[in-house]
Design a protein around this motif. Structure first.
Motif, PDB file in Angstrom:
ATOM      1  N   ALA A   1      36.957  58.175  12.963  1.00  0.00           N
ATOM      2  CA  ALA A   1      37.759  57.865  14.154  1.00  0.00           C
ATOM      3  C   ALA A   1      38.030  59.127  14.977  1.00  0.00           C
ATOM      4  O   ALA A   1      37.988  59.085  16.220  1.00  0.00           O
ATOM      5  N   GLN A   2      38.296  60.227  14.295  1.00  0.00           N
ATOM      6  CA  GLN A   2      38.574  61.477  14.996  1.00  0.00           C
ATOM      7  C   GLN A   2      37.357  61.932  15.793  1.00  0.00           C
ATOM      8  O   GLN A   2      37.479  62.388  16.944  1.00  0.00           O
ATOM      9  N   LEU A   3      36.185  61.788  15.198  1.00  0.00           N
ATOM     10  CA  LEU A   3      34.949  62.180  15.877  1.00  0.00           C
ATOM     11  C   LEU A   3      34.728  61.334  17.134  1.00  0.00           C
ATOM     12  O   LEU A   3      34.357  61.855  18.195  1.00  0.00           O
TER      13      LEU A   3
ATOM     14  N   ALA B   1      37.512  62.031  19.943  1.00  0.00           N
ATOM     15  CA  ALA B   1      37.443  63.363  20.548  1.00  0.00           C
ATOM     16  C   ALA B   1      36.240  63.511  21.479  1.00  0.00           C
ATOM     17  O   ALA B   1      36.164  64.482  22.248  1.00  0.00           O
ATOM     18  N   HIS B   2      35.333  62.544  21.449  1.00  0.00           N
ATOM     19  CA  HIS B   2      34.122  62.643  22.264  1.00  0.00           C
ATOM     20  C   HIS B   2      34.478  62.576  23.746  1.00  0.00           C
ATOM     21  O   HIS B   2      35.308  61.776  24.168  1.00  0.00           O
TER      22      HIS B   2
ATOM     23  N   SER C   1      36.869  60.062  28.654  1.00  0.00           N
ATOM     24  CA  SER C   1      36.658  59.681  30.052  1.00  0.00           C
ATOM     25  C   SER C   1      36.799  58.174  30.226  1.00  0.00           C
ATOM     26  O   SER C   1      37.344  57.698  31.230  1.00  0.00           O
ATOM     27  N   PHE C   2      36.327  57.421  29.246  1.00  0.00           N
ATOM     28  CA  PHE C   2      36.432  55.966  29.266  1.00  0.00           C
ATOM     29  C   PHE C   2      37.899  55.528  29.237  1.00  0.00           C
ATOM     30  O   PHE C   2      38.307  54.616  29.950  1.00  0.00           O
TER      31      PHE C   2
ATOM     32  N   GLU D   1      28.460  51.083  26.464  1.00  0.00           N
ATOM     33  CA  GLU D   1      28.862  51.071  25.063  1.00  0.00           C
ATOM     34  C   GLU D   1      29.768  52.246  24.702  1.00  0.00           C
ATOM     35  O   GLU D   1      29.590  52.921  23.696  1.00  0.00           O
ATOM     36  N   SER D   2      30.762  52.483  25.554  1.00  0.00           N
ATOM     37  CA  SER D   2      31.726  53.558  25.299  1.00  0.00           C
ATOM     38  C   SER D   2      32.877  53.106  24.418  1.00  0.00           C
ATOM     39  O   SER D   2      33.673  53.926  23.981  1.00  0.00           O
TER      40      SER D   2
END
Length: 523
Positions: free
Chosen positions: A146-148, A151-152, A157-158, A287-288
């Motif tokens: 979840a953290q990965l 943090a993306h 941005s989404f 698919e964000s």
């Protein structure tokens, strides 16, 4: 009475005679308490009496309607730490600290000794094996994944885009119609609809449109509210009692069972639709959303189909609870506090006037990057979250005997209940003005946001389990707060009383009834 009911009742009588014995003592205590109040003008102690057999359970029963303020009064009277004992053999032994040193010890320094525990997972069984219930390797794996994802840069941005679009297309038009019509509206319901739409889009990639004209009924949202209320009551009675009610299908457990059917159906149907779209590579948001990212990872997983379905269900359920309920609660209490503190509203408005928001017709909206620079807005939101933390109590188990910094001894039969609501109201932690809504406490002498350690400010938990969605929550709350304050004035209706609801989430018992006026309309 049906034969099935008769046999269930006989089983209950044989298995739990202490239930009826305890009820008798509770009723006798309540009668005694009422008579005492009528004949004695002296204010009684908030600390509950530890009675034979029933322990302190009568105290809970008598103060359940004001539970959070009652716990606050107890901890103020006892110096910040209290040991609660329930009926004999009930397993209701709680340590209830509200001291930062104890919080740091439990949540950080000795973290491994204080897991969520099996009893926590049993109480919160509706959450399944998701991240909130998980311990050990399962928790570490889920948190790392979840953290990965969160943090993306693409997901962040989404989040900003979804928050802005929902404010622009849903919230502001709805408030504009309410202002023009002069209607009284429940702003808490509006915010929960907003956060439900936003969270559903972030998790599943779809917008259910709960803020659309006519405010359609949301069975999932109602089911979530019923479930959270039932889970709260599970903390206030012996486990044998609520398990018996679950077996008999009565009381809050009946509501919880019905709510779970609605919740599971909604998630299953939405996951199924998402899977079909994912297989066809159809997505409006590239698919964000979180579920798409999890599905990408599960494509290379060797787990069975049933395990995959269960994992996606539990993951979605945990994210929906975290995103919809907590943010909606935080916004509701924030605007109630603004309505009681107009000078704070004016200061936020002055700060917003230092940036130039783009216009959407007559209404203005803001970019998340601009809002991220505003110090006073952030301070006001922190102060609101301090006074009214969306999750007011944290529950921990104990693996091995330990001595807390306060001197209280705990062992595996003890549960730790930390009241963030009570901690916010302790002078020893926040000063003599702890009851005041004062955003300035969050601003340093240099005009920057003042850092407060999480073991003092626990609205986003503390230690290794600190909330991963903290930045996401602030992004959403700032988008809403800025747009609403800049375009409208929110005023609580005359005579409205804000009371916490008996729930795991700190919702308002009676909603938030307000009137909305446009800025510059001569109000």
């Amino acid at each position: 009475m049906t034969p099935q009911w008769a046999s269930s009742l006989l089983w209950f009588l044989r298995s739990f005679p202490e239930f009826f014995f305890s009820i008798f003592f509770c009723l006798a205590f309540l009668l005694h308490r009422r008579c005492w109040r009528q004949t004695n003008n002296e204010k009684p102690s908030s600390v509950p009496v530890d009675w034979p057999v029933v322990g302190m359970l009568p105290g809970i029963a008598a103060n359940l309607h004001r539970f959070h303020d009652w716990v606050t009064a107890i901890l103020r009277e006892t110096g910040g730490d209290f040991a609660f004992s329930g009926p004999w053999l009930s397993g209701m032994t709680f340590a209830t600290p509200a001291d930062p040193a104890t919080v740091q010890h439990v949540f950080t320094a000795n973290f491994a000794n204080y897991p969520k525990g099996e009893e926590f997972a049993e109480i919160f069984d509706v959450l399944g094996g998701g991240i909130f219930n998980a311990d050990g390797e399962s928790w570490r794996a889920q948190r790392g994944r979840a953290q990965l994802l969160m943090a993306h840069r693409r997901f962040r941005s989404f989040v900003a885009r979804c928050s802005r679009e929902k404010v622009e297309s849903g919230l502001l038009p709805l408030l504009g119609r309410a202002a023009d019509a002069g209607d009284c509206i429940d702003l808490q319901d509006v915010f929960l609809r907003l956060t439900f739409d936003t969270t559903t889009r972030l998790v599943f990639g779809v917008d259910p449109g709960c803020l659309s004209a006519g405010l359609p009924t949301v069975p999932f949202a109602k089911a979530m509210d019923d479930a959270m209320a039932a889970l709260f009551l599970r903390h206030t009675v012996p486990a044998a009692w609520w398990k018996a009610m679950r077996r008999l299908g009565i009381g809050p457990e009946k509501k919880l069972a019905a709510a779970r059917v609605v919740i599971d159906r909604f998630i299953a149907e939405t996951v199924a639709e998402k899977k079909k779209a994912h297989e066809r590579r159809e997505s409006d948001d590239e698919e964000s959303d979180l579920l798409s990212a999890y599905m990408e990872g599960k494509e290379h997983d060797s787990s069975s189909a049933s395990d995959d379905e269960r994992f996606l269900r539990d993951t979605a359920m945990n994210f929906m609870l975290a995103g919809r309920d907590t943010t909606g609660s935080g916004l509701s209490w924030f605007f109630w506090l603004l309505s009681k503190n107009p000078h704070v509203e004016e200061t936020i408005l002055e700060e917003l006037n230092t940036i130039s928001p783009p216009q959407n017709g007559e209404l203005a909206i803001f970019d998340s990057e601009e809002l991220g620079k505003l110090v006073y807005l952030h301070a006001a939101l922190c102060e609101s979250l301090r006074l009214f933390p969306p999750v007011p109590v944290e529950h921990k188990g104990v693996l091995e005997r330990d001595i807390l910094p306060s001197g209280i001894e705990v062992n595996p039969s003890t549960k730790i209940l930390v009241s963030m609501y009570a901690m916010a109201r302790r002078e020893e932690v926040w000063g003599k003005d702890c009851m005041e809504f004062r955003p300035e406490r969050w601003i340093s002498e240099k005009g920057k946001v003042r850092y407060e350690p999480s073991y003092r400010f626990m609205s986003f938990n503390s230690g290794p389990r600190t909330c991963l969605g903290k930045d996401m929550a602030f992004t959403q709350m700032k988008a809403v707060a800025a747009a609403v304050v800049y375009n409208f004035h929110i005023e609580a209706v005359e005579g409205f009383v804000a009371e916490p609801k008996l729930s795991i989430i700190l919702h308002m018992k009676n909603g938030l009834m307000v009137r909305v006026r446009r800025r510059g309309s001569g109000w």
